[in-house]
Design a protein around this motif. Sequence first.
Motif, short mmCIF file in Angstrom:
data_model
loop_
_atom_site.label_atom_id
_atom_site.label_comp_id
_atom_site.label_asym_id
_atom_site.label_seq_id
_atom_site.Cartn_x
_atom_site.Cartn_y
_atom_site.Cartn_z
N SER B 186 0.81 -1.22 0.00
CA SER B 186 0.00 0.00 0.00
C SER B 186 0.84 1.27 0.00
O SER B 186 0.31 2.37 -0.20
N ALA B 187 2.14 1.13 0.19
CA ALA B 187 3.02 2.31 0.22
C ALA B 187 3.30 2.85 -1.18
O ALA B 187 3.81 3.97 -1.32
N VAL B 188 2.97 2.08 -2.19
CA VAL B 188 3.31 2.50 -3.57
C VAL B 188 2.27 3.48 -4.08
O VAL B 188 1.07 3.17 -4.06
N PRO B 189 2.70 4.67 -4.53
CA PRO B 189 1.72 5.63 -5.05
C PRO B 189 1.08 5.11 -6.33
O PRO B 189 1.74 4.51 -7.17
N ALA B 190 -0.23 5.33 -6.44
CA ALA B 190 -0.93 4.93 -7.66
C ALA B 190 -0.47 5.81 -8.81
O ALA B 190 -0.27 7.01 -8.65
N VAL B 191 -0.28 5.18 -9.95
CA VAL B 191 0.11 5.92 -11.15
C VAL B 191 -0.82 5.45 -12.25
O VAL B 191 -1.15 4.27 -12.34
N THR B 518 8.90 -1.36 -13.57
CA THR B 518 8.17 -0.28 -12.88
C THR B 518 8.98 1.02 -12.88
O THR B 518 8.42 2.11 -13.02
N TYR B 519 10.29 0.88 -12.74
CA TYR B 519 11.17 2.05 -12.80
C TYR B 519 11.15 2.65 -14.20
O TYR B 519 10.96 3.85 -14.39
N LEU B 520 11.31 1.80 -15.22
CA LEU B 520 11.36 2.29 -16.61
C LEU B 520 10.02 2.91 -17.00
O LEU B 520 9.98 3.98 -17.61
N ILE B 521 8.92 2.23 -16.64
CA ILE B 521 7.58 2.74 -17.00
C ILE B 521 7.32 4.08 -16.32
O ILE B 521 6.87 5.04 -16.94
N ARG B 522 7.66 4.13 -15.02
CA ARG B 522 7.35 5.36 -14.27
C ARG B 522 8.30 6.50 -14.63
O ARG B 522 7.93 7.66 -14.52
N LYS B 523 9.51 6.17 -15.07
CA LYS B 523 10.45 7.23 -15.45
C LYS B 523 10.26 7.67 -16.90
O LYS B 523 10.30 8.86 -17.20
N TYR B 524 10.07 6.70 -17.80
CA TYR B 524 10.13 7.04 -19.22
C TYR B 524 8.79 7.01 -19.94
O TYR B 524 8.66 7.57 -21.02
N VAL B 525 7.81 6.31 -19.37
CA VAL B 525 6.58 6.08 -20.14
C VAL B 525 5.41 6.93 -19.64
O VAL B 525 4.73 7.58 -20.42
N VAL B 526 5.20 6.92 -18.33
CA VAL B 526 4.00 7.58 -17.80
C VAL B 526 4.10 9.10 -17.95
O VAL B 526 5.11 9.69 -17.60
#
Lengths: 526, 526
Positions: B186-191, B518-526
């Motif tokens: 639950s600590a992970v922010p929703a994206v 998750t790192y790549l998606i959140r850094k480069y995609v979203v």
Amino acid sequence: MAFTFQINHDVQFNHDADLLAKAEANRPTLQHAVVKPQRLVKIVADDTAFNGFRAEPSDQNIQQLPSYLLKKDDKLVLDFGDHQVGHFAIDIDAVGSPMDAPLTLHLTFAETPAEIGVDAASYDGWLSSSWIAEETLHLDVLPTHLALPRRYAFRYVEIDVKDTSPKWQASFSNPTVTTSSAVKMSAVPAVKIDDPELKRIDEVSIKTLHDCMQDVFEDGPKRDRRLWLGDLRLQALANYATFDDATLVKRCLYLFGGMTATDGKIPANVFTSPKLTPDDTFMYDYGLFFISTLKDFNDRYHDQQVLTDLYPIAKKELTVALTQVNAQGLLVPNEDWPVFVDWSNDIDKTAAGQAILIYVLKQFVVLAHAMADPEAAKYDELIQTYTDAAIQTYYDADQGLFVSGPKREVNIASQVWMVLAHVLDDQANEALMTAAVAKCFPVTGIATPYMYHHIAAALFEAHHQADGIQLIKDYWGKMVSLGADTFFEAFEPEDLQFSPYGSPILNSYCHAWSCTPTYLIRKYVV
Amino acid sequence: MAFTFQINHDVQFNHDADLLAKAEANRPTLQHAVVKPQRLVKIVADDTAFNGFRAEPSDQNIQQLPSYLLKKDDKLVLDFGDHQVGHFAIDIDAVGSPMDAPLTLHLTFAETPAEIGVDAASYDGWLSSSWIAEETLHLDVLPTHLALPRRYAFRYVEIDVKDTSPKWQASFSNPTVTTSSAVKMSAVPAVKIDDPELKRIDEVSIKTLHDCMQDVFEDGPKRDRRLWLGDLRLQALANYATFDDATLVKRCLYLFGGMTATDGKIPANVFTSPKLTPDDTFMYDYGLFFISTLKDFNDRYHDQQVLTDLYPIAKKELTVALTQVNAQGLLVPNEDWPVFVDWSNDIDKTAAGQAILIYVLKQFVVLAHAMADPEAAKYDELIQTYTDAAIQTYYDADQGLFVSGPKREVNIASQVWMVLAHVLDDQANEALMTAAVAKCFPVTGIATPYMYHHIAAALFEAHHQADGIQLIKDYWGKMVSLGADTFFEAFEPEDLQFSPYGSPILNSYCHAWSCTPTYLIRKYVV
């Protein structure tokens, strides 16, 4: 005792809280000792050795144990020098690079070399393979002090390193067994036994009894580990001659007394863990032996409270047993409530069962008189009736032997129990055993020390002193010559490979019903 | 990370008490949850399924679990519905007559169906079989609450009753796993991720990371279970984008900082139990990634104390690394201190190693300036020298690609690391990746998500956004389509049976170095 499966889910049992409280009050405080292995050995296949394997000294020195670094598939066998019952512990370390994988360790606990030599995976018998004394352990972190939670019975421990990693090896140190018993060996009074073979048989008997005396009298500390009535009777007799521990016998009498079936039958055995539970197995003779055990206990200690508490239980057991006797005074065989006598199902047990009933009745009558039971005389009469019926029906005057069953079979069990029950007078008893020895010796097809005990006891009772001593030497002495540290559950001198389970690894090599030579030697020989 | 054995018993290590005390002070409080299985399944052989086995619903209902009575050789498979890391417990009772033999129980813990389907005894690979997640237990007394002391990683648990006795059966109830992790999901922010395939890949990445975040960042909770530097660097990056747990990264940085070799080298991994122990394995790139991890941590948290404490460690590591560079500014391969790059030994790693050194040097210089190190300018010069040497020696202008080794081999690793090191300018970087895609795609012969991560990262860094997304879908998306609950240690999309250990049962199916989408998606995609 083991060997028979009965499933009787519908039986209802009494749980007599007062009697069971007395069983609990007589629970022993177990005695402990820490024992270290004496040497390292190799287990070697040898057709001439007992069950095909022997232990020979290893090139390695137990004093240098920690210096032997074991990698994948390396093994060591510890020899504790004598039979042990207790909890095994050992220190284990990893030597080399840091431990980058768990240690997988396989331990085998063996009373005899064959239990290590024979591949456990090959076992395919009818008795539960769960009794094979082996463990496979995964240890994630070394060093560790490994203290196994289960109790084992063993002399040898095989340490088999199933895997480490290429980067480190396992090192072992400080192996110990913390033994347990209700009694101390030092409690046994010294007795002068001149014959060295009998002296050794006496020692091994006592060690066998010692290792079976735990929270109850166990049948075998390796396997079954529970209280059987037929075994209890013999253990108690050996105990009176040696450790003379009244408490544990009293506890066991109360356990059986507290858990009878609602019809009065006493179960053949009871479980004491996790809770007190009577087994749903009933054997006609074992149930009756509650009376014998109570009588023997009373002879030894004259404990009026025990007698008062348990006489009604004994009487109920006898009463239900007597329902199996017909109008002619003959015990009628009943498959659902079998007479055990011995494991062998090749012998007809009708006559032996009749004799056992008479044997027990005679003991019961003594208790009935001690209790001033107004019905005592009735039982005196039954003894006469059953004795007359036995002689009339089963005694073959031409042969001078008892026959049994529709085929008029002559077997050793019938003669032995008729002698022990003193169905005939002393002179006739002696003649009967003379005829029995001529007809039935050497004994074959009998694998239980339990039956051999009764044969030997009958020889002594019938004044065949030399034959009795010779039988002890031929049977128990033969086990000693094969390396026995304790006496076995099953042993056929004419078939050294015999196992009731199809494999020597399931046999129990310290089994209570084999402990009686010390009783026989101290009662009849010394 | 795993796969390489080095044995370097002669290495001496520092144990810096101050730094290790800080590692201890940042030890996480593990979070626990109790999870129950969702259903009973059957494991079925299926050539079309991943590693040849699939789980299908059983006819039996998990709600009626205690009613299923298991006798000798009966089995059940519990499905916990998702990947779990923790301690398994279950209640076991005997049903029928009293329990007249121990229960022998074999448990198999499986991340995937094949780990149950494949016979563990068939394993004969080079990696320790001790990692096979199975236990054989003997239970003398039932009922019992069995709580296993070891931690397992699994979704499925096979309960295999090896033996009871003919008189009773085993009944199981209340199976649970008490999970552990340093963090809460639950600590992970929703994206907001619109693409459902990427959304699922993001979820599985996060679950993978979560299950590897324990007392340290583990490489895999099933196997190895320890802190590797190369894996830590990627886990930390994924963590910043999700759980954002500073403490655990700090702890791990201090662990490596506190246990360097006396010459300054940082070991590839460290052990934390039973005591803090650096492994005697050194990999050139992994050592350097201490600097990367410190730089990334500093970028995220600007923790001056951590930087002050660990900068000297980073500088010593770099100093010893630089001894491997020749006068021309080229890293010289050294078998005793290998550059890892990827498991594959079929690729020449010289050029990739050079690029990694430049990549790390650029990060180090940032730290040197932050520390106002008077020698910072020297490192700026080295970057230029090594970059010039790299281009002059390894860049093939005709092909528009980097070559590596005496055979001027063109491989994907060289291009990827040259891109990540920004050896060329941005425009040339983009062209390099265009040429690399044309030459090397589809990628084959690469089995590590670790290398695939760097390929995907290089695509994003070189403005090949669509190719980057497609690679994530082709690689991690393929694992999802095969039923992955977490991402695997090893995966070759072109060879679904690939295992570095010769058997799927040794593979780790939740392995930290695969958590980076998750790192790549959140850094480069979203």
